[in-house]
Design a protein around this motif. Structure first.
Motif, PDB file in Angstrom:
ATOM      1  N   LEU A 146       0.869  -1.174   0.000  1.00  0.00           N
ATOM      2  CA  LEU A 146       0.000   0.000   0.000  1.00  0.00           C
ATOM      3  C   LEU A 146       0.901   1.217   0.000  1.00  0.00           C
ATOM      4  O   LEU A 146       1.660   1.427   0.948  1.00  0.00           O
ATOM      5  N   TYR A 147       0.849   1.999  -1.073  1.00  0.00           N
ATOM      6  CA  TYR A 147       1.725   3.159  -1.222  1.00  0.00           C
ATOM      7  C   TYR A 147       0.886   4.421  -1.035  1.00  0.00           C
ATOM      8  O   TYR A 147      -0.030   4.689  -1.819  1.00  0.00           O
ATOM      9  N   PHE A 199       8.977  -4.577  -8.876  1.00  0.00           N
ATOM     10  CA  PHE A 199       9.526  -5.720  -8.143  1.00  0.00           C
ATOM     11  C   PHE A 199       8.575  -6.297  -7.091  1.00  0.00           C
ATOM     12  O   PHE A 199       8.821  -7.385  -6.573  1.00  0.00           O
ATOM     13  N   ALA A 200       7.492  -5.590  -6.770  1.00  0.00           N
ATOM     14  CA  ALA A 200       6.569  -6.050  -5.733  1.00  0.00           C
ATOM     15  C   ALA A 200       5.410  -6.832  -6.349  1.00  0.00           C
ATOM     16  O   ALA A 200       5.337  -7.028  -7.566  1.00  0.00           O
ATOM     17  N   GLY A 201       4.517  -7.271  -5.491  1.00  0.00           N
ATOM     18  CA  GLY A 201       3.278  -7.882  -5.932  1.00  0.00           C
ATOM     19  C   GLY A 201       2.227  -6.812  -6.145  1.00  0.00           C
ATOM     20  O   GLY A 201       2.551  -5.696  -6.580  1.00  0.00           O
ATOM     21  N   PRO A 202       0.966  -7.091  -5.834  1.00  0.00           N
ATOM     22  CA  PRO A 202      -0.079  -6.077  -5.976  1.00  0.00           C
ATOM     23  C   PRO A 202       0.294  -4.800  -5.220  1.00  0.00           C
ATOM     24  O   PRO A 202       0.671  -4.856  -4.049  1.00  0.00           O
ATOM     25  N   THR A 203       0.215  -3.669  -5.921  1.00  0.00           N
ATOM     26  CA  THR A 203       0.658  -2.394  -5.363  1.00  0.00           C
ATOM     27  C   THR A 203      -0.467  -1.386  -5.486  1.00  0.00           C
ATOM     28  O   THR A 203      -0.819  -0.947  -6.589  1.00  0.00           O
ATOM     29  N   TYR A 204      -1.058  -1.014  -4.352  1.00  0.00           N
ATOM     30  CA  TYR A 204      -2.147  -0.045  -4.313  1.00  0.00           C
ATOM     31  C   TYR A 204      -1.551   1.343  -4.114  1.00  0.00           C
ATOM     32  O   TYR A 204      -0.883   1.599  -3.109  1.00  0.00           O
ATOM     33  N   ALA A 205      -1.805   2.239  -5.064  1.00  0.00           N
ATOM     34  CA  ALA A 205      -1.157   3.547  -5.084  1.00  0.00           C
ATOM     35  C   ALA A 205      -2.187   4.635  -4.814  1.00  0.00           C
ATOM     36  O   ALA A 205      -3.039   4.922  -5.672  1.00  0.00           O
ATOM     37  N   VAL A 206      -2.131   5.242  -3.632  1.00  0.00           N
ATOM     38  CA  VAL A 206      -3.094   6.251  -3.220  1.00  0.00           C
ATOM     39  C   VAL A 206      -2.543   7.639  -3.505  1.00  0.00           C
ATOM     40  O   VAL A 206      -1.443   7.993  -3.048  1.00  0.00           O
ATOM     41  N   GLU A 207      -3.291   8.426  -4.261  1.00  0.00           N
ATOM     42  CA  GLU A 207      -2.906   9.806  -4.561  1.00  0.00           C
ATOM     43  C   GLU A 207      -4.152  10.672  -4.603  1.00  0.00           C
ATOM     44  O   GLU A 207      -5.160  10.306  -5.222  1.00  0.00           O
ATOM     45  N   ARG A 258       0.196  -4.969 -12.084  1.00  0.00           N
ATOM     46  CA  ARG A 258       0.123  -5.110 -10.623  1.00  0.00           C
ATOM     47  C   ARG A 258      -0.056  -3.774  -9.910  1.00  0.00           C
ATOM     48  O   ARG A 258      -0.143  -3.744  -8.674  1.00  0.00           O
ATOM     49  N   LEU A 259      -0.094  -2.668 -10.652  1.00  0.00           N
ATOM     50  CA  LEU A 259      -0.204  -1.331 -10.066  1.00  0.00           C
ATOM     51  C   LEU A 259      -1.637  -0.836 -10.169  1.00  0.00           C
ATOM     52  O   LEU A 259      -2.205  -0.737 -11.263  1.00  0.00           O
ATOM     53  N   PHE A 260      -2.230  -0.530  -8.998  1.00  0.00           N
ATOM     54  CA  PHE A 260      -3.633  -0.128  -8.935  1.00  0.00           C
ATOM     55  C   PHE A 260      -3.750   1.296  -8.384  1.00  0.00           C
ATOM     56  O   PHE A 260      -3.702   1.503  -7.171  1.00  0.00           O
ATOM     57  N   PRO A 261      -3.896   2.310  -9.258  1.00  0.00           N
ATOM     58  CA  PRO A 261      -4.023   3.695  -8.792  1.00  0.00           C
ATOM     59  C   PRO A 261      -5.382   3.937  -8.128  1.00  0.00           C
ATOM     60  O   PRO A 261      -6.419   3.470  -8.605  1.00  0.00           O
ATOM     61  N   LEU A 262      -5.354   4.682  -7.022  1.00  0.00           N
ATOM     62  CA  LEU A 262      -6.575   5.042  -6.300  1.00  0.00           C
ATOM     63  C   LEU A 262      -6.560   6.553  -6.074  1.00  0.00           C
ATOM     64  O   LEU A 262      -5.670   7.072  -5.395  1.00  0.00           O
ATOM     65  N   LEU A 263      -7.521   7.268  -6.646  1.00  0.00           N
ATOM     66  CA  LEU A 263      -7.632   8.713  -6.446  1.00  0.00           C
ATOM     67  C   LEU A 263      -8.355   8.944  -5.126  1.00  0.00           C
ATOM     68  O   LEU A 263      -9.577   9.156  -5.080  1.00  0.00           O
ATOM     69  N   LYS A 264      -7.579   8.857  -4.043  1.00  0.00           N
ATOM     70  CA  LYS A 264      -8.131   8.945  -2.697  1.00  0.00           C
ATOM     71  C   LYS A 264      -7.190   9.760  -1.816  1.00  0.00           C
ATOM     72  O   LYS A 264      -6.048  10.035  -2.180  1.00  0.00           O
ATOM     73  N   ASP A 265      -7.677  10.113  -0.622  1.00  0.00           N
ATOM     74  CA  ASP A 265      -6.917  10.879   0.363  1.00  0.00           C
ATOM     75  C   ASP A 265      -6.382   9.911   1.419  1.00  0.00           C
ATOM     76  O   ASP A 265      -7.164   9.228   2.091  1.00  0.00           O
ATOM     77  N   VAL A 291      -8.659  -1.989  -0.939  1.00  0.00           N
ATOM     78  CA  VAL A 291      -7.350  -2.499  -0.523  1.00  0.00           C
ATOM     79  C   VAL A 291      -7.546  -3.759   0.316  1.00  0.00           C
ATOM     80  O   VAL A 291      -8.314  -3.765   1.280  1.00  0.00           O
ATOM     81  N   GLU A 292      -6.825  -4.814  -0.074  1.00  0.00           N
ATOM     82  CA  GLU A 292      -6.946  -6.056   0.686  1.00  0.00           C
ATOM     83  C   GLU A 292      -6.339  -5.887   2.078  1.00  0.00           C
ATOM     84  O   GLU A 292      -5.444  -5.071   2.285  1.00  0.00           O
ATOM     85  N   SER A 293      -6.839  -6.645   3.023  1.00  0.00           N
ATOM     86  CA  SER A 293      -6.273  -6.602   4.361  1.00  0.00           C
ATOM     87  C   SER A 293      -4.967  -7.390   4.389  1.00  0.00           C
ATOM     88  O   SER A 293      -4.680  -8.175   3.478  1.00  0.00           O
ATOM     89  N   ASP A 294      -4.185  -7.171   5.421  1.00  0.00           N
ATOM     90  CA  ASP A 294      -2.917  -7.882   5.597  1.00  0.00           C
ATOM     91  C   ASP A 294      -1.927  -7.602   4.471  1.00  0.00           C
ATOM     92  O   ASP A 294      -1.284  -8.518   3.950  1.00  0.00           O
ATOM     93  N   VAL A 295      -1.791  -6.335   4.059  1.00  0.00           N
ATOM     94  CA  VAL A 295      -0.723  -6.005   3.119  1.00  0.00           C
ATOM     95  C   VAL A 295       0.619  -6.178   3.834  1.00  0.00           C
ATOM     96  O   VAL A 295       0.718  -6.060   5.052  1.00  0.00           O
TER      97      VAL A 295
END
Length: 211
Positions: free
Chosen positions: A65-66, A81-89, A107-114, A125-129
């Motif tokens: 979770l980025y 290099f990572a697995g599923p990557t949730y990108a919050v911007e 594997r990169l999932f952009p999220l337009l969130k705060d 976002v899955e739990s246990d990242v």
């Protein structure tokens, strides 16, 4: 101090200079050598943490979770290099660039969130990242880390770049860093800290794990 890099991150030569690198499509005009792209620690706090040989605990393949993905400069390397990557911007303009970076990275999932409002993306976002990478320019950076700890696995890691000037531009950065670390201890055990001055003025890198 050992050079601990995850699988998929290497030190390679670019124009006679050794640089961190990941495999992937270029994003921001970085030097490339075949399928490898140079990772500039002057433009990436996580890259600086790697270059300073901080023990991030990353091995490669982790779910990430980025927080504070901006235009994708660093998170694109992470997704290489990572697995599923949730990108919050939060900001729409850099988020458009982030979407472009994600086009070649399944594997990169952009999220337009705060990042200060994790309840708005908790359903995605899955739990246990495995890892939270946080690079947000806001007051209350410890609070952001604490509120997003709900997503982190019990043995996960927080990789936090603290921006002193975002907390309080009038205070001594060392005092700001002390306050942030003290606040983090409500939910995290701090494993390592290091000033990132060689690459980023008034920044502190922190590696922590949930309590």
């Amino acid at each position: 101090m050992s050079d601990v890099l995850p699988d998929g991150v290497e030190r390679r030569q670019f124009d006679g200079t050794e640089r961190l690198a990941t495999r992937g499509e270029p994003v921001y005009g970085e030097p490339i050598d075949g399928e490898w792209r140079a990772w500039n620690p002057n433009r990436s706090k996580l890259g600086a943490m790697f270059d300073l040989e901080m023990d991030t605990g990353l091995e490669g393949g982790e779910t990430v979770l980025y927080l504070g993905a901006a235009s994708g400069t660093t998170v694109s390397h992470v997704a290489d290099f990572a697995g599923p990557t949730y990108a919050v911007e939060f900001a729409p303009r850099p988020a458009r660039d982030l979407l472009e970076a994600a086009e070649t990275r399944p594997r990169l999932f952009p999220l337009l969130k705060d990042a200060r409002k994790p309840e708005t993306y908790a359903h995605v976002v899955e739990s246990d990242v495995d890892v939270i990478v946080q690079d947000v320019a806001t007051r209350g950076q410890a609070r952001v880390a604490l509120e997003n700890a709900q997503f982190l696995a019990d043995d996960g890691r927080l990789l936090l770049a603290v921006k002193a000037r975002s907390e309080d531009v009038t205070r001594d950065p060392a005092a700001v860093f002390e306050d942030v670390q003290a606040a983090l201890e409500d939910g995290y055990e701090i494993l390592e800290t290091q000033r990132l001055e060689a690459y980023h003025t008034d920044h502190l890198g922190i590696v922590a794990r949930p309590r």
